[in-house]
Motif scaffolding. Structure first.
Motif, PDB file in Angstrom:
ATOM      1  N   UNK A  31       0.838  -1.187   0.000  1.00 43.45           N
ATOM      2  CA  UNK A  31       0.000   0.000   0.000  1.00 43.45           C
ATOM      3  C   UNK A  31       0.880   1.246   0.000  1.00 43.45           C
ATOM      4  N   UNK A  32       1.386   1.660  -1.139  1.00 44.09           N
ATOM      5  CA  UNK A  32       2.169   2.897  -1.187  1.00 44.09           C
ATOM      6  C   UNK A  32       1.279   4.103  -0.905  1.00 44.09           C
ATOM      7  N   UNK A  33       1.843   5.076  -0.231  1.00 43.52           N
ATOM      8  CA  UNK A  33       1.094   6.268   0.150  1.00 43.52           C
ATOM      9  C   UNK A  33       1.820   7.517  -0.334  1.00 43.52           C
ATOM     10  N   UNK A  34       1.535   7.986  -1.549  1.00 45.21           N
ATOM     11  CA  UNK A  34       2.141   9.236  -2.009  1.00 45.21           C
ATOM     12  C   UNK A  34       1.279  10.424  -1.614  1.00 45.21           C
ATOM     13  N   UNK A  35       1.906  11.548  -1.392  1.00 42.02           N
ATOM     14  CA  UNK A  35       1.182  12.801  -1.246  1.00 42.02           C
ATOM     15  C   UNK A  35       0.807  13.286  -2.646  1.00 42.02           C
ATOM     16  N   UNK A  36      -0.153  14.200  -2.743  1.00 46.05           N
ATOM     17  CA  UNK A  36      -0.496  14.816  -4.024  1.00 46.05           C
ATOM     18  C   UNK A  36       0.490  15.955  -4.237  1.00 46.05           C
ATOM     19  N   UNK A  37       1.501  15.692  -5.064  1.00 46.53           N
ATOM     20  CA  UNK A  37       2.634  16.611  -5.203  1.00 46.53           C
ATOM     21  C   UNK A  37       3.074  16.632  -6.654  1.00 46.53           C
ATOM     22  N   UNK A  38       2.270  17.266  -7.532  1.00 48.93           N
ATOM     23  CA  UNK A  38       2.582  17.251  -8.965  1.00 48.93           C
ATOM     24  C   UNK A  38       3.923  17.913  -9.278  1.00 48.93           C
ATOM     25  N   UNK A  57       3.409   4.834   8.977  1.00 51.47           N
ATOM     26  CA  UNK A  57       4.070   4.498  10.240  1.00 51.47           C
ATOM     27  C   UNK A  57       3.291   3.436  11.013  1.00 51.47           C
ATOM     28  N   UNK A  58       1.969   3.451  10.889  1.00 54.79           N
ATOM     29  CA  UNK A  58       1.133   2.580  11.721  1.00 54.79           C
ATOM     30  C   UNK A  58       0.485   1.420  10.980  1.00 54.79           C
ATOM     31  N   UNK A  59       0.818   1.261   9.688  1.00 62.15           N
ATOM     32  CA  UNK A  59       0.221   0.177   8.898  1.00 62.15           C
ATOM     33  C   UNK A  59       1.307  -0.787   8.427  1.00 62.15           C
ATOM     34  N   UNK A  60       1.387  -1.985   9.013  1.00 60.81           N
ATOM     35  CA  UNK A  60       2.409  -2.949   8.593  1.00 60.81           C
ATOM     36  C   UNK A  60       2.332  -3.243   7.093  1.00 60.81           C
ATOM     37  N   UNK A  61       3.488  -3.339   6.458  1.00 60.21           N
ATOM     38  CA  UNK A  61       3.549  -3.660   5.034  1.00 60.21           C
ATOM     39  C   UNK A  61       3.386  -2.475   4.116  1.00 60.21           C
ATOM     40  N   UNK A  62       3.189  -1.279   4.654  1.00 57.32           N
ATOM     41  CA  UNK A  62       2.963  -0.118   3.798  1.00 57.32           C
ATOM     42  C   UNK A  62       4.275   0.515   3.354  1.00 57.32           C
ATOM     43  N   UNK A  63       4.213   1.182   2.209  1.00 55.12           N
ATOM     44  CA  UNK A  63       5.344   1.916   1.655  1.00 55.12           C
ATOM     45  C   UNK A  63       4.985   3.396   1.601  1.00 55.12           C
ATOM     46  N   UNK A  64       6.011   4.246   1.598  1.00 53.04           N
ATOM     47  CA  UNK A  64       5.817   5.691   1.554  1.00 53.04           C
ATOM     48  C   UNK A  64       6.809   6.287   0.560  1.00 53.04           C
ATOM     49  N   UNK A  65       6.315   7.146  -0.332  1.00 48.19           N
ATOM     50  CA  UNK A  65       7.207   7.801  -1.291  1.00 48.19           C
ATOM     51  C   UNK A  65       6.532   9.074  -1.772  1.00 48.19           C
ATOM     52  N   UNK A  66       7.268  10.011  -2.314  1.00 47.08           N
ATOM     53  CA  UNK A  66       8.718  10.150  -2.204  1.00 47.08           C
ATOM     54  C   UNK A  66       9.002  10.968  -0.954  1.00 47.08           C
ATOM     55  N   UNK A  67       9.992  10.532  -0.166  1.00 47.89           N
ATOM     56  CA  UNK A  67      10.216  11.131   1.138  1.00 47.89           C
ATOM     57  C   UNK A  67      11.687  11.489   1.303  1.00 47.89           C
ATOM     58  N   UNK A  68      11.954  12.686   1.803  1.00 47.97           N
ATOM     59  CA  UNK A  68      13.328  13.104   2.079  1.00 47.97           C
ATOM     60  C   UNK A  68      13.792  12.477   3.392  1.00 47.97           C
ATOM     61  N   UNK A  69      15.089  12.290   3.511  1.00 49.13           N
ATOM     62  CA  UNK A  69      15.634  11.695   4.734  1.00 49.13           C
ATOM     63  C   UNK A  69      15.730  12.738   5.842  1.00 49.13           C
TER      64      UNK A  69
END
Length: 214
Positions: free
Chosen positions: A1-8, A50-62
């Motif tokens: 379950x990738x979670x992108x922000x709306x960031x065109x 952070x709270x959902x096992x197996x989820x992915x997050x992109x694109x994220x700065x370190x």
């Protein structure tokens, strides 16, 4: 379950996708997994990942704080940020300060922190790229601190002429990562990292990036 922000143009919507979403589709094919994409505002996306096992997050700065919450898997995109104007180029933070430029930047973003650390105080934090592109077009701001890809894409989408944009020299560079929930299995993390590496070498990688830049 990738979670992108709306960031065109990096993530847009289900119809137009965006650079990062299309790249993640390639990553999924390379890794042999199925993904369900969910769009959420940035803060909510981080909380869900952070709270959902197996989820992915992109694109994220370190950041050190984020590294306590997520696993960083692989760099998905490299970006360059610059001051975008409609007149004379602004090539440094010092120039922006000395010339008293009113600079717009995305609210709560890493770029906002970069500006503040560089001593830029004459800035306004805005929630949407649509609003910032209109503010630049109508002279309500002097400069927009963003990537050239984003400025050109948003000007075109708003019906403005992207040829009017004056892109200054890059003043900061960033890595946009694919990250995951802390509980992601090591084997799956390794498969995803290898898939991202393969996607970087695929000729379609730059075709996707260039398509959104036109």
């Amino acid at each position: 379950m990738p979670l992108p922000d709306i960031f065109p143009p990096f993530s847009i919507d289900r119809d137009h996708k965006g650079i990062a979403v299309e790249l993640m589709e390639m990553v999924a094919r390379e890794a042999g997994i199925e993904l369900e994409f969910r769009y959420a505002p940035w803060k909510r996306a981080q909380l869900l990942a952070e709270n959902t096992p197996g989820s992915l997050l992109f694109t994220v700065a370190y950041s050190t704080e984020r590294s306590k919450k997520f696993q960083y898997i692989a760099p998905l995109l490299y970006t360059e940020s610059a001051f975008v104007t409609l007149d004379q180029p602004v090539d440094t933070f010092e120039s922006a300060i000395e010339e008293g430029k009113l600079v717009a930047v995305h609210l709560g973003s890493q770029r906002s922190l970069i500006l503040k650390r560089a001593g830029v105080t004459n800035l306004t934090e805005i929630t949407s790229a649509e609003q910032m592109s209109t503010m630049l077009q109508t002279g309500r701001i002097d400069a927009w601190y963003t990537t050239s890809l984003r400025a050109q894409y948003m000007f075109r989408q708003q019906g403005y002429d992207p040829e009017r944009l004056v892109i200054g020299a890059p003043v900061s560079h960033g890595i946009q990562w694919l990250a995951s929930n802390k509980d992601l299995a090591p084997a799956l993390r390794a498969r995803l990292a290898a898939a991202v590496s393969n996607v970087w070498r695929h000729p379609n990688y730059w075709k996707i990036v260039d398509r959104y830049g036109r």
